[in-house]
Design a protein around this motif. Structure first.
Motif, short mmCIF file in Angstrom:
data_model
loop_
_atom_site.label_atom_id
_atom_site.label_comp_id
_atom_site.label_asym_id
_atom_site.label_seq_id
_atom_site.Cartn_x
_atom_site.Cartn_y
_atom_site.Cartn_z
N ARG A 129 5.26 -5.50 9.99
CA ARG A 129 3.84 -5.40 9.64
C ARG A 129 3.05 -5.00 10.87
NH1 ARG A 129 2.50 -10.74 7.27
NH2 ARG A 129 1.72 -11.15 9.35
N GLU A 130 2.00 -4.20 10.68
CA GLU A 130 1.29 -3.63 11.83
C GLU A 130 0.66 -4.68 12.74
OE1 GLU A 130 -2.21 -1.19 11.02
OE2 GLU A 130 -2.19 -1.98 8.99
N ASP A 131 0.33 -5.87 12.25
CA ASP A 131 -0.23 -6.89 13.14
C ASP A 131 0.83 -7.53 14.02
OD1 ASP A 131 0.92 -8.17 10.96
OD2 ASP A 131 -0.51 -9.84 10.99
N LYS A 132 2.11 -7.22 13.77
CA LYS A 132 3.22 -7.73 14.59
C LYS A 132 3.80 -6.64 15.50
CE LYS A 132 3.37 -11.62 12.24
NZ LYS A 132 3.09 -12.92 12.76
N LEU A 133 3.17 -5.46 15.53
CA LEU A 133 3.68 -4.33 16.31
C LEU A 133 3.29 -4.36 17.79
CD1 LEU A 133 3.33 -1.15 14.06
CD2 LEU A 133 5.40 -2.15 14.97
N GLN A 134 2.48 -5.32 18.20
CA GLN A 134 2.05 -5.34 19.61
C GLN A 134 3.26 -5.42 20.53
OE1 GLN A 134 -0.44 -8.79 19.61
NE2 GLN A 134 -2.22 -7.69 18.87
N GLY A 135 3.28 -4.53 21.53
CA GLY A 135 4.37 -4.52 22.50
C GLY A 135 5.58 -3.72 22.06
N ILE A 136 5.52 -3.08 20.91
CA ILE A 136 6.65 -2.25 20.45
C ILE A 136 6.22 -0.79 20.49
CG2 ILE A 136 8.10 -1.65 18.48
CD1 ILE A 136 8.05 -4.56 17.64
N ALA A 139 3.26 0.61 0.71
CA ALA A 139 3.99 -0.53 1.28
C ALA A 139 3.04 -1.48 1.99
CB ALA A 139 5.06 -0.03 2.24
N ALA A 140 1.94 -1.84 1.31
CA ALA A 140 1.00 -2.79 1.90
C ALA A 140 1.63 -4.17 1.90
CB ALA A 140 -0.30 -2.80 1.11
N TRP A 141 1.62 -4.83 3.05
CA TRP A 141 2.26 -6.14 3.16
C TRP A 141 1.33 -7.23 2.65
CZ3 TRP A 141 7.23 -7.07 4.59
CH2 TRP A 141 7.57 -8.40 4.79
N LYS A 142 0.11 -7.19 3.17
CA LYS A 142 -0.84 -8.17 2.68
C LYS A 142 -2.26 -7.70 2.98
CE LYS A 142 -1.68 -11.43 6.40
NZ LYS A 142 -1.50 -12.77 6.89
N ALA A 143 -3.16 -8.17 2.18
CA ALA A 143 -4.58 -7.83 2.38
C ALA A 143 -5.17 -8.82 3.37
CB ALA A 143 -5.32 -7.89 1.06
N THR A 144 -6.11 -8.34 4.20
CA THR A 144 -6.74 -9.23 5.18
C THR A 144 -7.80 -10.10 4.52
OG1 THR A 144 -8.24 -7.43 5.76
CG2 THR A 144 -6.30 -7.78 7.16
N LYS A 145 -8.48 -9.57 3.51
CA LYS A 145 -9.47 -10.33 2.76
C LYS A 145 -9.36 -9.92 1.30
CE LYS A 145 -13.23 -10.57 6.10
NZ LYS A 145 -14.60 -10.16 6.31
N ALA A 146 -9.77 -10.80 0.44
CA ALA A 146 -9.73 -10.46 -0.97
C ALA A 146 -10.74 -9.36 -1.30
CB ALA A 146 -10.00 -11.70 -1.82
N LEU A 147 -11.88 -9.40 -0.66
CA LEU A 147 -12.91 -8.38 -0.88
C LEU A 147 -13.29 -7.76 0.45
CD1 LEU A 147 -15.27 -10.40 -3.25
CD2 LEU A 147 -13.70 -8.59 -3.91
N ASP A 148 -13.56 -6.49 0.42
CA ASP A 148 -14.09 -5.78 1.59
C ASP A 148 -13.15 -5.76 2.79
OD1 ASP A 148 -16.29 -4.27 1.60
OD2 ASP A 148 -17.59 -5.72 2.63
N GLY A 149 -11.89 -5.94 2.59
CA GLY A 149 -10.95 -5.95 3.71
C GLY A 149 -10.10 -4.68 3.72
N VAL A 205 9.00 4.78 15.53
CA VAL A 205 8.04 3.89 14.87
C VAL A 205 7.31 4.78 13.86
CG1 VAL A 205 5.99 2.44 15.14
CG2 VAL A 205 7.76 2.44 16.92
N LYS A 206 7.47 4.45 12.57
CA LYS A 206 6.96 5.34 11.53
C LYS A 206 6.36 4.54 10.40
CE LYS A 206 8.75 8.32 8.00
NZ LYS A 206 9.85 8.21 7.11
N ASN A 207 5.19 4.97 9.92
CA ASN A 207 4.52 4.35 8.78
C ASN A 207 5.38 4.58 7.54
OD1 ASN A 207 2.85 3.57 6.71
ND2 ASN A 207 1.09 4.76 7.38
N VAL A 208 5.66 3.52 6.77
CA VAL A 208 6.49 3.69 5.58
C VAL A 208 5.68 4.12 4.37
CG1 VAL A 208 8.33 2.14 6.29
CG2 VAL A 208 6.41 1.24 5.00
N GLY A 209 4.39 4.21 4.47
CA GLY A 209 3.58 4.73 3.37
C GLY A 209 2.54 3.74 2.91
N ASN A 210 1.52 4.26 2.25
CA ASN A 210 0.40 3.43 1.80
C ASN A 210 0.81 2.46 0.71
OD1 ASN A 210 -1.33 4.64 3.57
ND2 ASN A 210 -1.98 6.22 2.11
#
Length: 182
Positions: A105-112, A143-153, A136-141
């Motif tokens: 997940r992109e929030d775990k990519l720090q330092g890679i 493949a969303a892992w999780k939303a940051t907020k239910a609304l407006d995120g 390091v390659k985006n697997v596509g839109n």
């Protein structure tokens, strides 16, 4: 000399002359070989046989498969005698080209980053292996892992990270688990 004896001698002479001509014809045929028609027929049969050999050779060549990569066969799909359509998979070939793939997940990519040296742990043999990040390659839109907020995120995306071992690794098979150490 009676005339009958003369006629018998003349008949014998004519018969011997015909026998001599037949023997000469056989001798000439042996010297010259077969007639042109017989030679042409024999050549046609040779060409026909060569064509049959070429046809069988092409069938044999179609039974040989050459992989486009060095490896070993792990599974053969069709049964003996089963017809297989063009383009259908016939077997799996595992290559000796080893790499490890991680979905991070992109929030775990720090330092890679590409070119970075890392260590991976293989639970199957209990070894830690030095490796280098090669992609390091985006697997596509999708493949969303999780939303940051239910609304407006926004959605945190997943990235495919590939690491290649720095040295040859024994006992690795496709699908084995490895753990990226950070």
């Amino acid at each position: 000399m009676p005339e009958q004896k003369r006629d018998e001698a003349k008949a014998n002479y004519e018969a011997m002359k015909a026998t001599e001509q037949a023997a000469k014809a056989k001798y000439d045929m042996a010297q010259n070989g077969a007639r042109a028609e017989e030679k042409a027929a024999a050549s046609a049969q040779v060409r026909r046989a060569e064509g049959a050999v070429d046809e069988v050779s092409s069938y044999v060549n179609e039974t040989i498969l050459i992989a486009n990569a060095d490896g070993y066969v792990t599974e053969i799909f069709p049964e003996v005698g089963e017809l297989v359509g063009t383009g259908a998979p016939i077997m799996n070939v595992a290559t000796h080209d080893v790499w490890f793939t991680f979905n991070i997940r992109e929030d775990k990519l720090q330092g890679i980053s590409v070119g970075q040296d890392v260590e991976v742990f293989m639970p199957s043999n209990g070894k830690t292996i030095p490796a280098k990040i090669t992609r390091v390659k985006n697997v596509g839109n999708f493949a969303a892992w999780k939303a940051t907020k239910a609304l407006d995120g926004f959605d945190l995306k997943v990235f495919d990270v590939r690491a290649t071992p720095k040295e040859k690794v024994e006992g690795v098979s496709s699908g084995m688990s490895v753990i990226l150490k950070q």
